[in-house]
Scaffold this motif. Structure first.
Motif, mmCIF file in Angstrom:
data_model
loop_
_atom_site.group_PDB
_atom_site.id
_atom_site.type_symbol
_atom_site.label_atom_id
_atom_site.label_comp_id
_atom_site.label_asym_id
_atom_site.label_seq_id
_atom_site.Cartn_x
_atom_site.Cartn_y
_atom_site.Cartn_z
ATOM 1 N N LEU A 109 35.909 24.776 -40.244
ATOM 2 C CA LEU A 109 36.013 23.404 -40.727
ATOM 3 C C LEU A 109 35.969 23.371 -42.248
ATOM 4 C CD1 LEU A 109 33.511 21.618 -38.309
ATOM 5 C CD2 LEU A 109 35.976 21.936 -38.018
ATOM 6 N N SER A 110 36.680 22.405 -42.818
ATOM 7 C CA SER A 110 36.581 22.162 -44.254
ATOM 8 C C SER A 110 35.237 21.511 -44.555
ATOM 9 C CB SER A 110 37.708 21.235 -44.702
ATOM 10 O OG SER A 110 37.514 19.922 -44.177
ATOM 11 N N ASN A 111 34.863 21.475 -45.834
ATOM 12 C CA ASN A 111 33.584 20.870 -46.200
ATOM 13 C C ASN A 111 33.546 19.395 -45.836
ATOM 14 O OD1 ASN A 111 30.958 21.308 -47.534
ATOM 15 N ND2 ASN A 111 31.719 19.744 -48.949
ATOM 16 N N ASP A 112 34.679 18.705 -45.996
ATOM 17 C CA ASP A 112 34.725 17.288 -45.608
ATOM 18 C C ASP A 112 34.497 17.123 -44.111
ATOM 19 O OD1 ASP A 112 35.153 16.441 -48.188
ATOM 20 O OD2 ASP A 112 37.335 16.237 -47.959
ATOM 21 N N LEU A 157 27.190 13.904 -40.326
ATOM 22 C CA LEU A 157 26.959 12.469 -40.209
ATOM 23 C C LEU A 157 26.881 12.049 -38.742
ATOM 24 C CD1 LEU A 157 26.709 9.631 -41.409
ATOM 25 C CD2 LEU A 157 29.221 9.525 -41.500
ATOM 26 N N ARG A 158 27.815 12.530 -37.921
ATOM 27 C CA ARG A 158 27.799 12.181 -36.497
ATOM 28 C C ARG A 158 26.530 12.667 -35.828
ATOM 29 N NH1 ARG A 158 33.149 14.104 -36.554
ATOM 30 N NH2 ARG A 158 32.545 15.880 -35.252
ATOM 31 N N GLY A 208 31.231 24.613 -35.101
ATOM 32 C CA GLY A 208 31.825 25.406 -36.164
ATOM 33 C C GLY A 208 31.188 25.239 -37.518
ATOM 34 N N VAL A 209 29.985 24.668 -37.561
ATOM 35 C CA VAL A 209 29.291 24.423 -38.827
ATOM 36 C C VAL A 209 28.429 25.634 -39.165
ATOM 37 C CG1 VAL A 209 27.617 22.956 -40.005
ATOM 38 C CG2 VAL A 209 29.309 21.943 -38.451
ATOM 39 N N PRO A 210 28.500 26.156 -40.390
ATOM 40 C CA PRO A 210 27.685 27.316 -40.780
ATOM 41 C C PRO A 210 26.193 27.050 -40.571
ATOM 42 C CG PRO A 210 29.364 26.893 -42.428
ATOM 43 C CD PRO A 210 29.403 25.738 -41.481
ATOM 44 N N ALA A 211 25.483 28.110 -40.218
ATOM 45 C CA ALA A 211 24.070 27.979 -39.855
ATOM 46 C C ALA A 211 23.231 27.400 -40.979
ATOM 47 C CB ALA A 211 23.519 29.348 -39.431
ATOM 48 N N ASN A 212 23.574 27.709 -42.238
ATOM 49 C CA ASN A 212 22.737 27.230 -43.343
ATOM 50 C C ASN A 212 22.824 25.725 -43.560
ATOM 51 O OD1 ASN A 212 25.338 27.206 -44.388
ATOM 52 N ND2 ASN A 212 24.745 28.036 -46.392
ATOM 53 N N ARG A 213 23.783 25.060 -42.927
ATOM 54 C CA ARG A 213 23.904 23.624 -43.100
ATOM 55 C C ARG A 213 22.881 22.847 -42.266
ATOM 56 N NH1 ARG A 213 28.586 22.131 -45.800
ATOM 57 N NH2 ARG A 213 27.443 20.163 -46.076
#
Length: 318
Positions: free
Chosen positions: A12-15, A22-23, A219-224
Motif C-alpha cells: 500500500l502507498s502511504n496515503d 483511519l478505518r 498490508g500495513v507495515p508492523a511499525n505502523r
C-alpha cells in the motif's frame, strides 16, 4: 471447520495506509452496532425481555431464559462488536470487515443458550454498553473492558436483587470482550465475585495483538501499530497499556476454563497462553481448537462440542 485461504497482503502507498489506519481507528474505537437479529423463541425457549442498570446506571437490555426447577444461573457476555444474539457477518457492512481473515460467516449464539437451558441452567444474556439495544455511554467508545466491567458488575447485582434469581448459584460464560471485561471487573471490583463459582471464557484477546494482526492482513507495515495506537488514544483517550487482559488475568480468583483457536490468524497462541499462566490459582484449564484459522470457529465451538464446558460448569456449580 472453516477452510481459510490467505493471500499475500497488497503493498500500500502511504496515503492508503493512512486510510486503513483511519478505518481501523473508527472500527475499534466505535464499532458499528450489531443488531439483535435472533430470539430465544427460535429455539423454542421461553424467555423474558429484561432491562437493568450497569454499575454506573447505563441501561442494559437482555433476555432471561428460565429453566424450570433449576437453582443454577449462567450469565453470558458477548464479544466486541457483537450483540447477545451474535454477529451477522454474512451481511454487509460486517462481511467486508471480517471476510479477509476468514470470518465472513454468521455467528448465532442462540444455540448456546438452548444447550445451557437443556443442561439445566437458567440464562441471563444481555448487550454490553454501546452494543445491541443497550444504552450509549462514554461517548460511544468501546474501552476493551475498562468501562464494560461495570456492565458485568451490573448483571451480577441484577440477579442478586431479583426475587427469582437472588439465591441461585452463579457461573459466567464470557466471550472475548466479555472475558476481558470480566477480568477487568475482577481487577476493579474483586468483592463482587466472592459468590461466583466459575468462569468459562472463550477467546480473550489483547487489543494490541489483534489490531497488529489486522494491520498485517491489510498490508500495513508492523511499525505502523504505533501510529494506530496514537490515533486510538486521540479518539478514545485509552492506550494499549491500559487495556491489557494479560495483566488483569493476575486478579482472577475463580475456577476458569479458557479456550481458543490455536492458529487464529487474528492473534497468536502466546497471548491466551500468557493469560492462562498469569491466572494465579490451580483450578484452571486451557483448551486449544485445531483444524481452522478462523476466529469465529472458536465462538461456535461450544455449540459444536459443548461437553468440556458443560463438565466445567457442572463440576464447580454442583
Amino acid at each position: 471447520m472453516t477452510e481459510v485461504t490467505t493471500n499475500e497482503a497488497p503493498r500500500l502507498s502511504n496515503d492508503h495506509i493512512n486510510d486503513v489506519l483511519l478505518r481501523f481507528t473508527e472500527r475499534f474505537g466505535q464499532p458499528q452496532r450489531s443488531p439483535v437479529l435472533h430470539s430465544p423463541s427460535e429455539q423454542n425457549l421461553d424467555y423474558e425481555d429484561v432491562t437493568f442498570p450497569s454499575l454506573d446506571g447505563v441501561p442494559l437490555e437482555g433476555w432471561f431464559i428460565p429453566a424450570a426447577g433449576s437453582s443454577k444461573l449462567i450469565i453470558a457476555n458477548h464479544p466486541m462488536g457483537f450483540s447477545r444474539s451474535g454477529l451477522p457477518t454474512q451481511f454487509e457492512p460486517w462481511h467486508s470487515v471480517w471476510a479477509s481473515s476468514g470470518n465472513g460467516f454468521e455467528v448465532n449464539f442462540l444455540p448456546d443458550y438452548k444447550i445451557l437451558h437443556d443442561a439445566g441452567y437458567n440464562v441471563l444474556t444481555y448487550d454490553l454498553r454501546n452494543h445491541g439495544f443497550s444504552g450509549a455511554a462514554n461517548g460511544g467508545i468501546v474501552s476493551s473492558g475498562i468501562f464494560e466491567a461495570r456492565d458485568v458488575v451490573g448483571s451480577l447485582q441484577y440477579v442478586r436483587n431479583r426475587d427469582q434469581t437472588r439465591d441461585m448459584t452463579i457461573g459466567l460464560f464470557s466471550r472475548c470482550l466479555g472475558c476481558n471485561s470480566t477480568f477487568s471487573a475482577m481487577t476493579q471490583f474483586p468483592e463482587v465475585f466472592n459468590e461466583v463459582r466459575c468462569l468459562v471464557a472463550p477467546q480473550p484477546v489483547t487489543p494490541q495483538i489483534i489490531l497488529a494482526h489486522h494491520l498485517a492482513l491489510a498490508g500495513v507495515p508492523a511499525n505502523r501499530i504505533q501510529d494506530l495506537e496514537q490515533r486510538i488514544v486521540l479518539r478514545t483517550g485509552i492506550g494499549f497499556a491500559q487495556i491489557d487482559p494479560r495483566e488483569w488475568a493476575k486478579r482472577v480468583r475463580i475456577p476458569t476454563f479458557l479456550y481458543q483457536v490455536h492458529d487464529d490468524v487474528l492473534t497468536q497462541p502466546s497471548d491466551v497462553q500468557t493469560m492462562f499462566d498469569n491466572i494465579p490459582i490451580g483450578e484452571k484449564k486451557l483448551q486449544w481448537i485445531y483444524g481452522t484459522t478462523a476466529r469465529w470457529d472458536g465462538y461456535l465451538e461450544f455449540q459444536r462440542r459443548p461437553q468440556p464446558m458443560l463438565e466445567w460448569f457442572k463440576k464447580y456449580m454442583s
